[in-house]
Design an enzyme around this catalytic site. Sequence first.
Site, PDB file in Angstrom:
ATOM      1  N   HIS A  10       0.841  -1.202   0.000  1.00  0.00           N
ATOM      2  CA  HIS A  10       0.000   0.000   0.000  1.00  0.00           C
ATOM      3  C   HIS A  10       0.873   1.247   0.000  1.00  0.00           C
ATOM      4  O   HIS A  10       2.095   1.162   0.182  1.00  0.00           O
ATOM      5  CB  HIS A  10      -0.940   0.001   1.218  1.00  0.00           C
TER       6      HIS A  10
HETATM    7  P1  TYD Z   1      -1.442  -2.686   7.624  1.00  0.00           P
HETATM    8  O1  TYD Z   1      -0.947  -1.278   7.783  1.00  0.00           O
HETATM    9  O2  TYD Z   1      -2.186  -3.015   6.369  1.00  0.00           O
HETATM   10  O3  TYD Z   1      -0.239  -3.710   7.784  1.00  0.00           O
HETATM   11  P2  TYD Z   1       1.125  -3.909   6.986  1.00  0.00           P
HETATM   12  O4  TYD Z   1       1.389  -2.700   6.157  1.00  0.00           O
HETATM   13  O5  TYD Z   1       2.136  -4.084   8.049  1.00  0.00           O
HETATM   14  O6  TYD Z   1       1.004  -5.140   6.181  1.00  0.00           O
HETATM   15  O7  TYD Z   1      -2.316  -3.049   8.909  1.00  0.00           O
HETATM   16  C1  TYD Z   1      -2.715  -4.375   9.192  1.00  0.00           C
HETATM   17  C2  TYD Z   1      -3.972  -4.314  10.031  1.00  0.00           C
HETATM   18  O8  TYD Z   1      -3.707  -3.664  11.266  1.00  0.00           O
HETATM   19  C3  TYD Z   1      -5.099  -3.538   9.355  1.00  0.00           C
HETATM   20  O9  TYD Z   1      -6.308  -4.225   9.644  1.00  0.00           O
HETATM   21  C4  TYD Z   1      -5.117  -2.209  10.065  1.00  0.00           C
HETATM   22  C5  TYD Z   1      -4.550  -2.520  11.439  1.00  0.00           C
HETATM   23  N1  TYD Z   1      -3.760  -1.412  11.981  1.00  0.00           N
HETATM   24  C6  TYD Z   1      -4.286  -0.648  13.011  1.00  0.00           C
HETATM   25  O10 TYD Z   1      -5.418  -0.849  13.474  1.00  0.00           O
HETATM   26  N2  TYD Z   1      -3.535   0.384  13.511  1.00  0.00           N
HETATM   27  C7  TYD Z   1      -2.283   0.654  13.046  1.00  0.00           C
HETATM   28  O11 TYD Z   1      -1.613   1.604  13.538  1.00  0.00           O
HETATM   29  C8  TYD Z   1      -1.757  -0.153  11.974  1.00  0.00           C
HETATM   30  C9  TYD Z   1      -0.386   0.097  11.418  1.00  0.00           C
HETATM   31  C10 TYD Z   1      -2.535  -1.181  11.480  1.00  0.00           C
END
Ligand code: TYD
Length: 141
Positions: free
Chosen positions: A55
């Site tokens: 993303h």
């Molecule tokens: P995501 O940012 O998509 O993870 P990565 O980039 O590490 O693969 O986040 C994964 C899940 O965690 C998503 O459901 C959102 C949640 N999340 C939060 O609730 N708060 C946060 O600060 C972060 C970073 C993620």
Amino acid sequence: MKNSSVYDCHILQLNKIHNQAGNITIVQGEQNIPFNLRRVYYLYDIPSGGSRGGHAHKELFQLIVAASGSFEVLLDDGVNKKIVRLNRPNFGLLVVPGIWRELFEFSSGAICLVLASHTYEESDYLRDYEYFFKFKNEIIQ
Ligand code: TYD
């Protein structure tokens, strides 16, 4: 964020206080990093062969640190790509807004520490690569 480039993302060396008892690295407010620190989170227990990210963010600045172990970060601005390997706890990768990122090749036991400029907001994410690509290349506004 539309005009940001992978060349705006770079490795930042953090401080390290070393003595016989080990090392300590300190990040305090915005003294050591080029944005206001509002949130810290970390990724761990990442399964072998797993990947994270996939993303971009609209406003968020991040400093990504391999607090333990190692991993690679693919950065993509819709035109240029670069891969950065992180493996030292006192070096962080500054990722500016508008950059697609993928994290992979995690070593066993790796911990990915992320320092972020804003609290969590799902509306700050761009999770669709095709949309991101078109947006960066001004195919859509
Ligand atoms: P995501 O940012 O998509 O993870 P990565 O980039 O590490 O693969 O986040 C994964 C899940 O965690 C998503 O459901 C959102 C949640 N999340 C939060 O609730 N708060 C946060 O600060 C972060 C970073 C993620």
